[in-house]
Design a protein around this motif. Structure first.
Motif, PDB file in Angstrom:
ATOM      1  N   TYR A  90      25.560  40.361  45.475  1.00 52.85           N
ATOM      2  CA  TYR A  90      24.852  40.828  44.303  1.00 52.85           C
ATOM      3  C   TYR A  90      23.248  41.227  43.963  1.00 52.85           C
ATOM      4  N   VAL A  98      27.893  46.672  39.659  1.00 49.51           N
ATOM      5  CA  VAL A  98      28.038  46.008  38.822  1.00 49.51           C
ATOM      6  C   VAL A  98      28.391  45.729  37.960  1.00 49.51           C
ATOM      7  N   LYS A  99      26.471  45.599  37.629  1.00 49.34           N
ATOM      8  CA  LYS A  99      25.623  45.072  36.849  1.00 49.34           C
ATOM      9  C   LYS A  99      25.951  47.361  35.507  1.00 49.34           C
ATOM     10  N   LYS A 102      30.020  47.501  34.083  1.00 51.27           N
ATOM     11  CA  LYS A 102      29.970  45.913  32.807  1.00 51.27           C
ATOM     12  C   LYS A 102      29.017  46.905  31.338  1.00 51.27           C
ATOM     13  N   TYR A 107      33.678  51.986  33.330  1.00 51.92           N
ATOM     14  CA  TYR A 107      34.001  50.777  33.968  1.00 51.92           C
ATOM     15  C   TYR A 107      34.575  50.607  35.327  1.00 51.92           C
ATOM     16  N   GLY A 110      33.659  49.892  39.508  1.00 50.90           N
ATOM     17  CA  GLY A 110      33.003  48.379  39.951  1.00 50.90           C
ATOM     18  C   GLY A 110      34.876  48.699  41.112  1.00 50.90           C
ATOM     19  N   GLN A 150      36.430  43.451  33.080  1.00 51.65           N
ATOM     20  CA  GLN A 150      36.285  43.672  34.156  1.00 51.65           C
ATOM     21  C   GLN A 150      36.520  43.234  35.672  1.00 51.65           C
ATOM     22  N   LEU A 154      39.201  44.288  38.705  1.00 46.51           N
ATOM     23  CA  LEU A 154      39.321  44.691  39.867  1.00 46.51           C
ATOM     24  C   LEU A 154      40.488  43.139  40.706  1.00 46.51           C
ATOM     25  N   ASP A 212      34.349  39.315  38.937  1.00 51.42           N
ATOM     26  CA  ASP A 212      33.383  40.090  39.698  1.00 51.42           C
ATOM     27  C   ASP A 212      32.350  39.920  40.544  1.00 51.42           C
ATOM     28  N   VAL A 213      31.546  39.058  40.173  1.00 50.60           N
ATOM     29  CA  VAL A 213      30.415  37.946  40.383  1.00 50.60           C
ATOM     30  C   VAL A 213      30.522  36.470  40.057  1.00 50.60           C
ATOM     31  N   THR A 239      35.268  37.445  44.867  1.00 51.61           N
ATOM     32  CA  THR A 239      34.714  38.502  43.942  1.00 51.61           C
ATOM     33  C   THR A 239      34.402  39.402  44.732  1.00 51.61           C
ATOM     34  N   LEU A 240      33.617  40.147  43.745  1.00 53.53           N
ATOM     35  CA  LEU A 240      33.053  41.880  44.289  1.00 53.53           C
ATOM     36  C   LEU A 240      32.102  41.124  44.441  1.00 53.53           C
TER      37      LEU A 240
END
Ligand SMILES: [Zn+2]
Ligand SMILES: [Zn+2]
Length: 245
Positions: A90, A98-99, A102, A107, A110, A150, A154, A212-213, A239-240
């Motif tokens: 992260y 990602v931040k 979102k 969008y 990502g 989001q 993905l 995502d996270v 998760t990404l």
């Protein structure tokens, strides 16, 4: 994450005028990407690689004499999911994307980043045996406010890559939980407790859950618990990005 003053001004920095979200360098090709060439090139080097906790994917310190297979958290409490993996940390350039995606109308960036990772052959094959790909759901009110989920963007990318069905309705968020960002690890567990429900028939036995996270894993774990109560026996999580502390 709360869309507070910091994020709002961070986004302004990213888009007006366009700057690299990771290093703040001005971007020449406005609107098409969030990372400068240099930060983009750093992505490969920041990928999360072994040794990782066998269960949650947390990077472990390399100790040739007594290699650990589980992190301390997973040794204390075994998660409901079978395995979790992420592509990037992260705190690196991927986390900056990602931040930004979102909370912006860009969008798709990502999912674009994930698509790039997949094409580069970085996507882990740990979910190959799963029957369906499932995003961590947003509450319908929040999805309506934001306009998109989001995790779903993905999950679509992953399902397409793996040739697996995308399941969007078997798991729903029944409580509009507050943001996890400012909560402690214990607070996060409490915040998402019983926030999800399984709906409908035909729950697959094995699921690849996408978000995502991954921070403490509280959300993924609660989803996995709900899915397993509904008959699923194997929940894997992708998760990404994930936090690495
Ligand atoms: Zn940069
Ligand atoms: Zn672990």
């Amino acid at each position: 994450m709360a869309a507070g003053r910091g994020i709002a001004s961070g986004l302004l920095d990213c888009f007006f005028p366009p700057h690299c979200c990771a290093c703040a360098l001005p971007l020449p090709d406005a609107g098409t990407r969030l990372l400068c060439q240099n930060c983009h090139d750093r992505l490969a080097a920041t990928r999360l690689n072994a040794p990782l906790c066998m269960l949650c994917g947390r990077p472990l310190s390399a100790d040739a004499d007594s290699p650990a297979v589980l992190c301390l958290n997973c040794r204390i409490t075994v998660p409901h999911f079978s395995m979790a993996r992420a592509l990037f940390p992260y705190h690196g350039p991927a986390g900056a994307v990602v931040k930004a995606f979102k909370y912006s109308d860009q969008y798709h960036l990502g999912a674009d980043l994930l698509g790039e990772g997949i094409r580069s052959g970085w996507f882990p094959d740990f979910g190959a045996g799963c029957e369906a790909v499932m995003p961590v759901p947003l509450h319908r009110r929040r999805k309506r406010r934001r306009g998109f989920n989001q995790a779903e963007l993905l999950a679509k990318e992953v399902a397409g890559h793996m040739g697996k069905p995308l399941s969007r309705s078997l798991l729903v968020r029944v409580r509009d939980t507050r943001s996890q960002t400012t909560l402690s690890a214990r607070g996060r567990v409490k915040n998402v407790k019983d926030a999800f429900a399984a709906r409908g028939a035909g729950m697959p036995e094995s699921v690849l859950l996408i978000d995502d996270v991954f921070t403490t894993g509280a959300t993924a774990n609660e989803c996995a618990k709900t899915l397993k109560r509904a008959g699923c026996t194997d929940v894997r999580v992708f998760t990404l990005v994930r936090t690495v502390e």
